[in-house]
Design a protein around this motif. Structure first.
Motif, PDB file in Angstrom:
ATOM      1  N   ASP A 122       6.764   7.724   6.921  1.00 14.78           N
ATOM      2  CA  ASP A 122       7.525   8.969   6.985  1.00 14.78           C
ATOM      3  C   ASP A 122       8.187   9.309   5.657  1.00 14.78           C
ATOM      4  OD1 ASP A 122       6.827   9.190   9.630  1.00 14.78           O
ATOM      5  OD2 ASP A 122       8.610   8.119  10.330  1.00 14.78           O
ATOM      6  N   THR A 123       8.422   8.317   4.822  1.00 15.55           N
ATOM      7  CA  THR A 123       9.077   8.576   3.542  1.00 15.55           C
ATOM      8  C   THR A 123       8.023   8.668   2.451  1.00 15.55           C
ATOM      9  OG1 THR A 123       9.385   6.230   3.164  1.00 15.55           O
ATOM     10  CG2 THR A 123      11.160   7.378   4.288  1.00 15.55           C
ATOM     11  N   TRP A 124       7.944   9.795   1.796  1.00 14.99           N
ATOM     12  CA  TRP A 124       6.863  10.024   0.831  1.00 14.99           C
ATOM     13  C   TRP A 124       6.927   9.149  -0.408  1.00 14.99           C
ATOM     14  CZ3 TRP A 124       7.721  11.852  -4.037  1.00 14.99           C
ATOM     15  CH2 TRP A 124       8.945  12.464  -4.273  1.00 14.99           C
ATOM     16  N   PRO A 125       8.123   8.766  -0.932  1.00 13.90           N
ATOM     17  CA  PRO A 125       8.067   7.911  -2.137  1.00 13.90           C
ATOM     18  C   PRO A 125       7.453   6.546  -1.857  1.00 13.90           C
ATOM     19  CG  PRO A 125      10.250   8.887  -1.913  1.00 13.90           C
ATOM     20  CD  PRO A 125       9.502   9.189  -0.663  1.00 13.90           C
ATOM     21  N   SER A 126       7.718   5.984  -0.701  1.00 16.10           N
ATOM     22  CA  SER A 126       7.170   4.659  -0.399  1.00 16.10           C
ATOM     23  C   SER A 126       5.656   4.719  -0.201  1.00 16.10           C
ATOM     24  CB  SER A 126       7.850   4.070   0.827  1.00 16.10           C
ATOM     25  OG  SER A 126       7.642   4.907   1.946  1.00 16.10           O
ATOM     26  N   VAL A 127       5.174   5.814   0.377  1.00 12.29           N
ATOM     27  CA  VAL A 127       3.727   5.959   0.571  1.00 12.29           C
ATOM     28  C   VAL A 127       3.026   6.023  -0.779  1.00 12.29           C
ATOM     29  CG1 VAL A 127       1.925   7.492   1.413  1.00 12.29           C
ATOM     30  CG2 VAL A 127       3.941   7.055   2.810  1.00 12.29           C
ATOM     31  N   TRP A 128       3.541   6.805  -1.693  1.00 11.14           N
ATOM     32  CA  TRP A 128       2.918   6.925  -3.001  1.00 11.14           C
ATOM     33  C   TRP A 128       3.060   5.644  -3.802  1.00 11.14           C
ATOM     34  CZ3 TRP A 128      -0.661  10.182  -3.829  1.00 11.14           C
ATOM     35  CH2 TRP A 128      -0.674  11.388  -3.148  1.00 11.14           C
ATOM     36  N   LEU A 129       4.165   4.934  -3.582  1.00 13.88           N
ATOM     37  CA  LEU A 129       4.333   3.648  -4.254  1.00 13.88           C
ATOM     38  C   LEU A 129       3.291   2.657  -3.767  1.00 13.88           C
ATOM     39  CD1 LEU A 129       6.110   2.072  -6.234  1.00 13.88           C
ATOM     40  CD2 LEU A 129       7.440   1.325  -4.261  1.00 13.88           C
ATOM     41  N   VAL A 130       3.082   2.610  -2.467  1.00 13.20           N
ATOM     42  CA  VAL A 130       2.078   1.696  -1.905  1.00 13.20           C
ATOM     43  C   VAL A 130       0.678   2.101  -2.358  1.00 13.20           C
ATOM     44  CG1 VAL A 130       0.992   0.920   0.240  1.00 13.20           C
ATOM     45  CG2 VAL A 130       3.476   0.997   0.061  1.00 13.20           C
ATOM     46  N   LEU A 131       0.381   3.382  -2.340  1.00 15.85           N
ATOM     47  CA  LEU A 131      -0.942   3.840  -2.768  1.00 15.85           C
ATOM     48  C   LEU A 131      -1.170   3.619  -4.249  1.00 15.85           C
ATOM     49  CD1 LEU A 131      -1.350   7.181  -0.808  1.00 15.85           C
ATOM     50  CD2 LEU A 131      -2.605   5.057  -0.469  1.00 15.85           C
ATOM     51  N   GLY A 132      -0.124   3.711  -5.042  1.00 16.29           N
ATOM     52  CA  GLY A 132      -0.266   3.558  -6.481  1.00 16.29           C
ATOM     53  C   GLY A 132      -0.235   2.127  -6.961  1.00 16.29           C
ATOM     54  N   VAL A 133       0.327   1.214  -6.166  1.00 19.98           N
ATOM     55  CA  VAL A 133       0.492  -0.164  -6.605  1.00 19.98           C
ATOM     56  C   VAL A 133      -0.388  -1.137  -5.831  1.00 19.98           C
ATOM     57  CG1 VAL A 133       2.174  -2.040  -6.810  1.00 19.98           C
ATOM     58  CG2 VAL A 133       2.832   0.287  -7.396  1.00 19.98           C
ATOM     59  N   ALA A 134      -0.535  -0.962  -4.555  1.00 17.82           N
ATOM     60  CA  ALA A 134      -1.222  -1.937  -3.700  1.00 17.82           C
ATOM     61  C   ALA A 134      -2.679  -2.196  -4.059  1.00 17.82           C
ATOM     62  CB  ALA A 134      -1.110  -1.516  -2.234  1.00 17.82           C
ATOM     63  N   PRO A 135      -3.472  -1.206  -4.452  1.00 20.62           N
ATOM     64  CA  PRO A 135      -4.887  -1.504  -4.722  1.00 20.62           C
ATOM     65  C   PRO A 135      -5.125  -2.379  -5.954  1.00 20.62           C
ATOM     66  CG  PRO A 135      -4.588   0.831  -4.285  1.00 20.62           C
ATOM     67  CD  PRO A 135      -3.243   0.238  -4.401  1.00 20.62           C
ATOM     68  N   TYR A 136      -4.235  -2.351  -6.921  1.00 15.72           N
ATOM     69  CA  TYR A 136      -4.508  -3.046  -8.180  1.00 15.72           C
ATOM     70  C   TYR A 136      -4.553  -4.569  -8.073  1.00 15.72           C
ATOM     71  CZ  TYR A 136      -4.373   1.521 -10.165  1.00 15.72           C
ATOM     72  OH  TYR A 136      -4.659   2.826 -10.437  1.00 15.72           O
ATOM     73  N   PRO A 137      -3.655  -5.219  -7.343  1.00 12.37           N
ATOM     74  CA  PRO A 137      -3.819  -6.668  -7.183  1.00 12.37           C
ATOM     75  C   PRO A 137      -5.128  -7.035  -6.483  1.00 12.37           C
ATOM     76  CG  PRO A 137      -1.590  -6.051  -6.614  1.00 12.37           C
ATOM     77  CD  PRO A 137      -2.355  -4.775  -6.814  1.00 12.37           C
ATOM     78  N   ALA A 138      -5.525  -6.231  -5.493  1.00 14.22           N
ATOM     79  CA  ALA A 138      -6.798  -6.499  -4.810  1.00 14.22           C
ATOM     80  C   ALA A 138      -7.970  -6.338  -5.776  1.00 14.22           C
ATOM     81  CB  ALA A 138      -6.963  -5.561  -3.613  1.00 14.22           C
ATOM     82  N   LEU A 139      -7.933  -5.311  -6.618  1.00  8.26           N
ATOM     83  CA  LEU A 139      -9.000  -5.113  -7.596  1.00  8.26           C
ATOM     84  C   LEU A 139      -9.040  -6.251  -8.610  1.00  8.26           C
ATOM     85  CD1 LEU A 139      -8.577  -1.298  -8.288  1.00  8.26           C
ATOM     86  CD2 LEU A 139     -10.491  -2.389  -7.128  1.00  8.26           C
ATOM     87  N   LEU A 140      -7.884  -6.667  -9.097  1.00  4.88           N
ATOM     88  CA  LEU A 140      -7.833  -7.762 -10.065  1.00  4.88           C
ATOM     89  C   LEU A 140      -8.309  -9.079  -9.460  1.00  4.88           C
ATOM     90  CD1 LEU A 140      -4.495  -6.986 -11.927  1.00  4.88           C
ATOM     91  CD2 LEU A 140      -6.805  -6.853 -12.835  1.00  4.88           C
TER      92      LEU A 140
END
Length: 112
Positions: free
Chosen positions: A74-92
């Motif tokens: 429901d909170t837009w900053p946390s959604v964008w934070l998760v979308l912007g940060v979460a994929p990179y550790p998985a990719l690395l």
């Protein structure tokens, strides 16, 4: 001027890779052990690449579902934070795993 060597011109009249009769050139004979080793390496590398691709597709594909189910959607900053940060550790992690696996595969095949 006469001392300079001029490269000889060649006339191309057919497809490359064929002899003068138009038949394909025979490939040089490869030892059976080397051919088998190359095939084994190719299969192992393909398996590693497909595994990394499936793992990444599954983890990144389920990210929107996870965000939808979490209460922080429901909170837009946390959604964008998760979308912007979460994929990179998985990719690395997937990239590092794939590189280690590829080097191990090559080492196993060349050690034979």
């Amino acid at each position: 001027m006469g001392a300079e060597s001029v490269p000889r011109r060649e006339v191309v009249t057919g497809r490359p890779g064929t002899d003068r009769a138009g038949l394909p050139r025979p490939r040089p004979a490869v030892p059976a052990e080397e051919d088998t080793a190359v095939r084994i390496l190719m299969h192992r590398q393909m398996r590693a690449a497909l595994t990394a691709t499936v793992l990444l597709a599954a983890s990144l594909g389920l990210l929107p579902v996870t965000l939808r189910l979490l209460p922080l959607a429901d909170t837009w900053p946390s959604v964008w934070l998760v979308l912007g940060v979460a994929p990179y550790p998985a990719l690395l992690c997937a990239g590092a795993w794939y590189v280690r696996r590829a080097e191990r595969n090559e080492g196993d095949v060349t050690a034979r």
